[in-house]
Design a protein around this motif. Structure first.
Motif, short mmCIF file in Angstrom:
data_model
loop_
_atom_site.label_atom_id
_atom_site.label_comp_id
_atom_site.label_asym_id
_atom_site.label_seq_id
_atom_site.Cartn_x
_atom_site.Cartn_y
_atom_site.Cartn_z
N PHE A 49 -63.48 8.49 -11.96
CA PHE A 49 -63.92 9.74 -12.58
C PHE A 49 -64.82 9.47 -13.80
CE2 PHE A 49 -59.97 12.21 -10.93
CZ PHE A 49 -60.55 12.25 -9.68
N LYS A 50 -64.53 8.39 -14.52
CA LYS A 50 -65.37 8.05 -15.68
C LYS A 50 -66.79 7.72 -15.26
CE LYS A 50 -62.93 4.90 -17.84
NZ LYS A 50 -62.51 3.89 -18.85
N VAL A 51 -66.92 7.04 -14.13
CA VAL A 51 -68.26 6.70 -13.61
C VAL A 51 -69.00 7.98 -13.21
CG1 VAL A 51 -69.49 5.53 -11.74
CG2 VAL A 51 -67.58 4.39 -12.87
N LEU A 52 -68.29 8.91 -12.57
CA LEU A 52 -68.93 10.15 -12.10
C LEU A 52 -69.32 11.07 -13.25
CD1 LEU A 52 -66.67 10.98 -9.02
CD2 LEU A 52 -69.02 10.16 -8.97
N ILE A 53 -68.47 11.15 -14.27
CA ILE A 53 -68.78 12.03 -15.41
C ILE A 53 -69.96 11.48 -16.20
CG2 ILE A 53 -67.88 12.89 -17.62
CD1 ILE A 53 -65.15 13.14 -16.25
N GLY A 54 -70.03 10.16 -16.33
CA GLY A 54 -71.19 9.56 -16.98
C GLY A 54 -70.95 9.26 -18.44
N LYS A 55 -70.84 10.31 -19.26
CA LYS A 55 -70.66 10.11 -20.70
C LYS A 55 -69.25 9.63 -20.99
CE LYS A 55 -74.15 13.16 -22.62
NZ LYS A 55 -74.44 14.21 -23.60
N LYS A 56 -69.14 8.73 -21.96
CA LYS A 56 -67.84 8.18 -22.34
C LYS A 56 -67.15 9.13 -23.32
CE LYS A 56 -68.70 4.48 -19.96
NZ LYS A 56 -68.03 4.21 -18.71
N MET A 57 -66.42 10.06 -22.78
CA MET A 57 -65.66 11.01 -23.60
C MET A 57 -64.18 10.76 -23.39
SD MET A 57 -67.95 14.34 -22.68
CE MET A 57 -66.88 15.50 -23.52
N LYS A 58 -63.46 10.50 -24.48
CA LYS A 58 -62.04 10.17 -24.37
C LYS A 58 -61.26 11.36 -23.84
CE LYS A 58 -61.50 6.46 -27.72
NZ LYS A 58 -60.77 6.01 -28.94
N GLY A 59 -60.45 11.10 -22.82
CA GLY A 59 -59.60 12.16 -22.26
C GLY A 59 -60.30 13.10 -21.30
#
Length: 222
Positions: A56-66
């Motif tokens: 999911f982190k790869v798909l969202i793109g931006k590094k946002m905690k949580g």
């Protein structure tokens, strides 16, 4: 002296002695990490959550905690509801539009509100794909707007329709069992078991698809 030490008598205050409850309640304040050894099921669940988190982190793109927490929770909720629905006499809540729309619509609406208020130009840019001729721009805006509006409906219908289809097939085949011969009944039981395995796979796949598509929709508004 008797009155002084009567406070330590567990049966002094009530006929039903609840004074021992403090000993049991204190266990609730101890973190489970210190007194429960993680089981294989717990380790498997944590491994699955970590894999989903990385994807999911790869798909969202931006590094946002949580940022992946809501999608992992959504996946877990749908997955458990889908599996519970496979047991006899348990209501399958994910086969009803009330449940699926309640999951899809508020999330899509929050994405849209966030996107249009914080990234207005980015949202306008999504309405016209890059390289579109000027003549086709009005049509592309209409098509993209319609595709955005129907997203919660497609999410909800996809999940509920897949849940209904499998359960309906299992029910229809099961109702014909009383009218079959012994040979045909054995064949029916094998078919039912194979369908049940297929439904278990569908339960996992549909919860994964719902969570992945929700993640992709959120990545467009950031």
């Amino acid at each position: 002296m008797m009155n002084l030490f009567s406070t330590f008598d567990p049966t002094t205050n009530f006929s039903l002695s609840l004074n021992w409850m403090s000993t049991l309640i204190c266990i609730l304040f101890i973190p489970s990490l210190f007194w429960i050894i993680p089981s294989r099921m717990n380790l498997l669940w944590m491994k699955m959550i970590l894999l989903l988190n990385n994807e999911f982190k790869v798909l969202i793109g931006k590094k946002m905690k949580g940022s992946t927490l809501i999608f992992i929770s959504l996946f877990s909720l749908i997955l458990l509801n889908n599996f519970l629905g496979l047991f006899p006499y348990i209501f399958t809540s994910t086969s009803h539009m009330t449940m699926t729309l309640a999951l899809a619509l508020p999330m899509w609406l929050s994405f849209m509100i966030y996107g249009w208020f914080n990234n207005t130009m980015h949202m306008f840019a999504h309405l016209v794909p890059q390289g579109t001729p000027a003549v086709l721009m009005p049509f592309m805006v209409c098509i993209e707007t319609i595709s955005n509006v129907i997203r919660p409906g497609t999410l909800a219908i996809r999940l509920s329709a897949n849940m209904i289809a499998g359960h309906l097939l299992l029910t229809l085949l099961g109702n014909t069992g009383s009218m079959m011969s012994l040979y045909a009944l054995n064949l029916l039981l094998i078919t039912q078991m194979l369908l049940l395995i297929l439904e278990s796979a569908v339960a996992i796949i549909q919860s994964y698809v719902f969570a992945i598509l929700s993640t992709l929709y959120s990545s467009e508004v950031i």
